[in-house]
Scaffold this motif. Structure first.
Motif, PDB file in Angstrom:
ATOM      1  N   LEU A  11       0.854  -1.186   0.000  1.00  0.00           N
ATOM      2  CA  LEU A  11       0.000   0.000   0.000  1.00  0.00           C
ATOM      3  C   LEU A  11       0.891   1.238   0.000  1.00  0.00           C
ATOM      4  CD1 LEU A  11      -2.744   1.462   0.352  1.00  0.00           C
ATOM      5  CD2 LEU A  11      -2.431   1.153   2.830  1.00  0.00           C
ATOM      6  N   GLN A  13       0.830   5.727  -0.836  1.00  0.00           N
ATOM      7  CA  GLN A  13       0.029   6.915  -1.116  1.00  0.00           C
ATOM      8  C   GLN A  13       0.284   7.413  -2.538  1.00  0.00           C
ATOM      9  OE1 GLN A  13       0.912   9.802   1.936  1.00  0.00           O
ATOM     10  NE2 GLN A  13      -0.533   8.881   3.359  1.00  0.00           N
ATOM     11  N   PRO A  14      -0.679   8.115  -3.111  1.00  0.00           N
ATOM     12  CA  PRO A  14      -0.451   8.700  -4.432  1.00  0.00           C
ATOM     13  C   PRO A  14       0.811   9.551  -4.447  1.00  0.00           C
ATOM     14  CG  PRO A  14      -2.755   8.856  -3.851  1.00  0.00           C
ATOM     15  CD  PRO A  14      -2.052   8.352  -2.623  1.00  0.00           C
ATOM     16  N   PRO A  87      -3.669   6.371  -8.205  1.00  0.00           N
ATOM     17  CA  PRO A  87      -4.693   5.399  -7.811  1.00  0.00           C
ATOM     18  C   PRO A  87      -5.033   4.414  -8.937  1.00  0.00           C
ATOM     19  CG  PRO A  87      -5.263   7.546  -6.974  1.00  0.00           C
ATOM     20  CD  PRO A  87      -4.058   7.744  -7.851  1.00  0.00           C
ATOM     21  N   GLU A  88      -4.969   4.871 -10.170  1.00  0.00           N
ATOM     22  CA  GLU A  88      -5.285   3.976 -11.288  1.00  0.00           C
ATOM     23  C   GLU A  88      -4.214   2.927 -11.551  1.00  0.00           C
ATOM     24  OE1 GLU A  88      -5.331   7.332 -11.292  1.00  0.00           O
ATOM     25  OE2 GLU A  88      -4.586   8.156 -13.198  1.00  0.00           O
ATOM     26  N   THR A  90      -3.451   0.910  -9.194  1.00  0.00           N
ATOM     27  CA  THR A  90      -3.856  -0.160  -8.296  1.00  0.00           C
ATOM     28  C   THR A  90      -4.254  -1.396  -9.087  1.00  0.00           C
ATOM     29  OG1 THR A  90      -4.590   1.358  -6.565  1.00  0.00           O
ATOM     30  CG2 THR A  90      -5.534  -0.864  -6.561  1.00  0.00           C
ATOM     31  N   THR A 117      -1.548  -1.320  -4.151  1.00  0.00           N
ATOM     32  CA  THR A 117      -2.684  -0.451  -3.879  1.00  0.00           C
ATOM     33  C   THR A 117      -2.183   0.967  -3.663  1.00  0.00           C
ATOM     34  OG1 THR A 117      -3.907  -2.268  -2.855  1.00  0.00           O
ATOM     35  CG2 THR A 117      -4.671  -0.031  -2.402  1.00  0.00           C
ATOM     36  N   SER A 119      -3.440   4.511  -2.597  1.00  0.00           N
ATOM     37  CA  SER A 119      -4.582   5.142  -1.966  1.00  0.00           C
ATOM     38  C   SER A 119      -4.116   6.037  -0.821  1.00  0.00           C
ATOM     39  CB  SER A 119      -5.543   4.086  -1.428  1.00  0.00           C
ATOM     40  OG  SER A 119      -6.600   4.685  -0.700  1.00  0.00           O
ATOM     41  N   SER A 120      -4.855   7.111  -0.616  1.00  0.00           N
ATOM     42  CA  SER A 120      -4.555   7.992   0.507  1.00  0.00           C
ATOM     43  C   SER A 120      -5.377   7.591   1.723  1.00  0.00           C
ATOM     44  CB  SER A 120      -4.819   9.452   0.130  1.00  0.00           C
ATOM     45  OG  SER A 120      -6.150   9.605  -0.343  1.00  0.00           O
TER      46      SER A 120
END
Length: 120
Positions: A11, A13-14, A87-88, A90, A117, A119-120
């Protein structure tokens, strides 16, 4: 038999970065091409990047300038450095390796897949 072991998903963050690795082992005489594919939920699997034994590379338009594929031929390992993640991006990322086994028979193997993944 040829086995692939992937690592490096997770995971992030953007705007962040991740590095994926895929190591091939087993009855390998030579590896011709190593690549990374991804599949997002509800979408078809797509090629992200590929690299030949000679170092020629190919990237999906969506990742050009952000992702870099490289390989260590001595270790039969391919890497995917992913920067400026969106995000895209992911998806489940899977490596694919094609080459020739010690018996002279061509092979094509897929890794088990690793989740990325963004995601924020």
């Amino acid at each position: 038999q040829v086995q692939l072991v992937e690592s490096g998903g997770g995971l992030v963050q953007p705007g962040g970065s991740l590095r994926l690795s895929c190591a091939a082992s087993g009855s390998i005489f030579s590896i011709r091409v190593m690549g990374w594919y991804r599949q997002a939920p509800g979408k078809q699997r797509e090629l992200v990047a590929a690299i030949t034994s000679g170092g020629n590379t190919n990237y999906a338009d969506s990742v050009k300038g952000r992702f870099t594929i490289s390989r260590d031929n001595a270790k039969n390992t391919v890497y995917l450095q992913m920067n400026s993640l969106k995000p895209e991006d992911t998806a489940v990322y899977s490596c694919n390796v094609g080459g020739t086994g010690l018996t002279g028979i061509p092979f094509n193997r897929w890794g088990q897949g690793t989740q990325v993944t963004v995601s924020s």
